[in-house]
Design a protein around this motif. Structure first.
Motif, PDB file in Angstrom:
ATOM      1  N   SER A   6      35.349  27.020  44.693  1.00  0.00           N
ATOM      2  CA  SER A   6      34.262  27.508  45.400  1.00  0.00           C
ATOM      3  C   SER A   6      34.758  27.996  46.898  1.00  0.00           C
ATOM      4  CB  SER A   6      32.995  26.742  45.334  1.00  0.00           C
ATOM      5  OG  SER A   6      33.216  25.486  46.159  1.00  0.00           O
ATOM      6  N   PHE A   7      33.830  28.766  47.426  1.00  0.00           N
ATOM      7  CA  PHE A   7      33.993  28.996  48.953  1.00  0.00           C
ATOM      8  C   PHE A   7      32.510  29.515  49.441  1.00  0.00           C
ATOM      9  CE2 PHE A   7      34.646  33.299  47.206  1.00  0.00           C
ATOM     10  CZ  PHE A   7      33.857  34.132  47.942  1.00  0.00           C
ATOM     11  N   ASP A   8      32.480  29.330  50.705  1.00  0.00           N
ATOM     12  CA  ASP A   8      31.229  29.555  51.413  1.00  0.00           C
ATOM     13  C   ASP A   8      31.462  31.020  52.232  1.00  0.00           C
ATOM     14  OD1 ASP A   8      30.042  26.988  50.271  1.00  0.00           O
ATOM     15  OD2 ASP A   8      30.600  26.162  51.981  1.00  0.00           O
ATOM     16  N   VAL A   9      30.183  31.570  52.162  1.00  0.00           N
ATOM     17  CA  VAL A   9      30.480  32.779  53.144  1.00  0.00           C
ATOM     18  C   VAL A   9      29.218  32.647  54.031  1.00  0.00           C
ATOM     19  CG1 VAL A   9      29.636  35.136  53.074  1.00  0.00           C
ATOM     20  CG2 VAL A   9      30.619  34.518  51.160  1.00  0.00           C
ATOM     21  N   VAL A  10      29.936  32.634  55.431  1.00  0.00           N
ATOM     22  CA  VAL A  10      29.024  32.274  56.541  1.00  0.00           C
ATOM     23  C   VAL A  10      29.192  33.320  57.522  1.00  0.00           C
ATOM     24  CG1 VAL A  10      29.190  29.893  56.279  1.00  0.00           C
ATOM     25  CG2 VAL A  10      30.918  30.824  57.738  1.00  0.00           C
ATOM     26  N   VAL A 135      29.978  30.907  46.585  1.00  0.00           N
ATOM     27  CA  VAL A 135      30.400  31.479  45.368  1.00  0.00           C
ATOM     28  C   VAL A 135      31.304  30.382  44.700  1.00  0.00           C
ATOM     29  CG1 VAL A 135      31.610  33.383  44.611  1.00  0.00           C
ATOM     30  CG2 VAL A 135      30.071  33.521  46.844  1.00  0.00           C
ATOM     31  N   LEU A 136      30.838  30.149  43.441  1.00  0.00           N
ATOM     32  CA  LEU A 136      31.448  29.494  42.423  1.00  0.00           C
ATOM     33  C   LEU A 136      32.357  30.146  41.346  1.00  0.00           C
ATOM     34  CD1 LEU A 136      28.370  27.245  42.123  1.00  0.00           C
ATOM     35  CD2 LEU A 136      30.619  26.333  43.034  1.00  0.00           C
ATOM     36  N   SER A 137      33.468  29.511  40.894  1.00  0.00           N
ATOM     37  CA  SER A 137      33.990  30.362  39.634  1.00  0.00           C
ATOM     38  C   SER A 137      35.115  29.448  39.108  1.00  0.00           C
ATOM     39  CB  SER A 137      34.869  31.547  40.307  1.00  0.00           C
ATOM     40  OG  SER A 137      35.388  32.350  39.079  1.00  0.00           O
ATOM     41  N   LYS A 138      35.470  29.484  37.801  1.00  0.00           N
ATOM     42  CA  LYS A 138      36.558  28.701  37.394  1.00  0.00           C
ATOM     43  C   LYS A 138      37.763  29.256  37.562  1.00  0.00           C
ATOM     44  CE  LYS A 138      33.857  27.060  33.292  1.00  0.00           C
ATOM     45  NZ  LYS A 138      33.371  26.657  32.005  1.00  0.00           N
ATOM     46  N   SER A 139      37.955  30.624  38.144  1.00  0.00           N
ATOM     47  CA  SER A 139      39.322  31.212  38.758  1.00  0.00           C
ATOM     48  C   SER A 139      39.295  31.377  40.056  1.00  0.00           C
ATOM     49  CB  SER A 139      39.292  32.395  37.795  1.00  0.00           C
ATOM     50  OG  SER A 139      40.308  33.123  38.246  1.00  0.00           O
ATOM     51  N   LYS A 140      40.555  30.977  40.432  1.00  0.00           N
ATOM     52  CA  LYS A 140      40.788  31.228  42.161  1.00  0.00           C
ATOM     53  C   LYS A 140      40.971  32.674  42.283  1.00  0.00           C
ATOM     54  CE  LYS A 140      42.649  26.935  43.631  1.00  0.00           C
ATOM     55  NZ  LYS A 140      43.740  26.258  44.090  1.00  0.00           N
ATOM     56  N   ASP A 141      41.614  33.335  41.158  1.00  0.00           N
ATOM     57  CA  ASP A 141      41.747  34.701  41.330  1.00  0.00           C
ATOM     58  C   ASP A 141      40.541  35.605  41.465  1.00  0.00           C
ATOM     59  OD1 ASP A 141      44.435  34.314  41.020  1.00  0.00           O
ATOM     60  OD2 ASP A 141      44.456  34.718  39.179  1.00  0.00           O
ATOM     61  N   ASP A 142      39.292  35.105  40.758  1.00  0.00           N
ATOM     62  CA  ASP A 142      38.020  35.876  40.682  1.00  0.00           C
ATOM     63  C   ASP A 142      37.604  35.645  42.232  1.00  0.00           C
ATOM     64  OD1 ASP A 142      38.188  36.944  38.303  1.00  0.00           O
ATOM     65  OD2 ASP A 142      36.930  35.098  37.312  1.00  0.00           O
ATOM     66  N   LEU A 143      37.517  34.439  42.815  1.00  0.00           N
ATOM     67  CA  LEU A 143      37.056  34.000  44.065  1.00  0.00           C
ATOM     68  C   LEU A 143      37.930  34.921  45.002  1.00  0.00           C
ATOM     69  CD1 LEU A 143      36.790  30.256  44.203  1.00  0.00           C
ATOM     70  CD2 LEU A 143      35.046  32.053  44.003  1.00  0.00           C
ATOM     71  N   THR A 148      37.799  39.893  48.703  1.00  0.00           N
ATOM     72  CA  THR A 148      38.261  41.214  48.945  1.00  0.00           C
ATOM     73  C   THR A 148      37.014  42.035  48.962  1.00  0.00           C
ATOM     74  OG1 THR A 148      40.257  40.621  48.301  1.00  0.00           O
ATOM     75  CG2 THR A 148      39.783  42.979  48.307  1.00  0.00           C
ATOM     76  N   PHE A 149      36.105  42.016  47.788  1.00  0.00           N
ATOM     77  CA  PHE A 149      35.092  42.874  47.384  1.00  0.00           C
ATOM     78  C   PHE A 149      33.961  42.673  48.731  1.00  0.00           C
ATOM     79  CE2 PHE A 149      30.820  42.841  45.916  1.00  0.00           C
ATOM     80  CZ  PHE A 149      30.583  44.147  45.702  1.00  0.00           C
TER      81      PHE A 149
END
Length: 165
Positions: A6-10, A135-143, A148-149
């Motif tokens: 995961s990562f946080d958008v702040v 934002v959560l995902s099973k793939s670091k690439d998707d994160l 980037t998006f």
């Protein structure tokens, strides 16, 4: 190994850098010839998250704002972090303008961000948590693709990405 990344958008402003911007802008205003004998002040109210600019007239006020914008750009403070209010008359013929400093993501913008993430067709989930979006995902690439998006989109606020794990 974790099955969810995961990562946080702040949206935050580095207040130390902003203090430096105000100090540098104040110093430049005191040194400039066109501001000689003027009642120009730049005040940072950290608790209220406001920047108050006071000057003799609108022309000088706009010049001070240009100085602040230049200093912000040099110090890496986003110009989207400020929401300038109306110019209002102040004491003894001076004018004042207050700029709100962005702190956290308001609910409407958070909903806009989560909607954009869902429409991106990436295999991630976005959820609003207070004044940030996780934002959560099973793939670091998707994160990373999501980061980037989001960097490519303009939401009208400055976005940072924290807690990447």
């Amino acid at each position: 190994m974790a099955d969810q990344f995961s990562f946080d958008v702040v949206s935050e402003v580095n207040m130390q850098e902003l203090r430096n911007v105000v100090d540098q802008a104040t110093k430049e205003v005191k040194q400039r010839f066109d501001f000689k004998d003027s009642k120009t002040e730049i005040t940072l109210k950290e608790k209220e998250k406001e920047l108050v600019i006071l000057s003799d007239d609108e022309y000088k006020l706009n010049a001070v704002i240009d100085i602040i914008k230049t200093k912000c750009t040099k110090r890496g403070v986003s110009l989207k972090a400020f929401d300038y209010g109306a110019i209002e008359p102040a004491l003894s013929g001076t004018v004042r303008q207050t700029a709100k400093i962005q702190s956290g993501i308001v609910t409407e913008k958070a909903k806009e961000i989560t909607k954009a993430v869902k429409e991106s067709k990436l295999k991630v989930q976005a959820q609003i948590q207070g004044e940030q979006v996780r934002v959560l995902s099973k793939s670091k690439d998707d994160l990373q693709a999501t980061m980037t998006f989001l960097k490519g989109k303009d939401f009208g606020i400055d976005l940072q990405f924290t807690n990447y794990r």
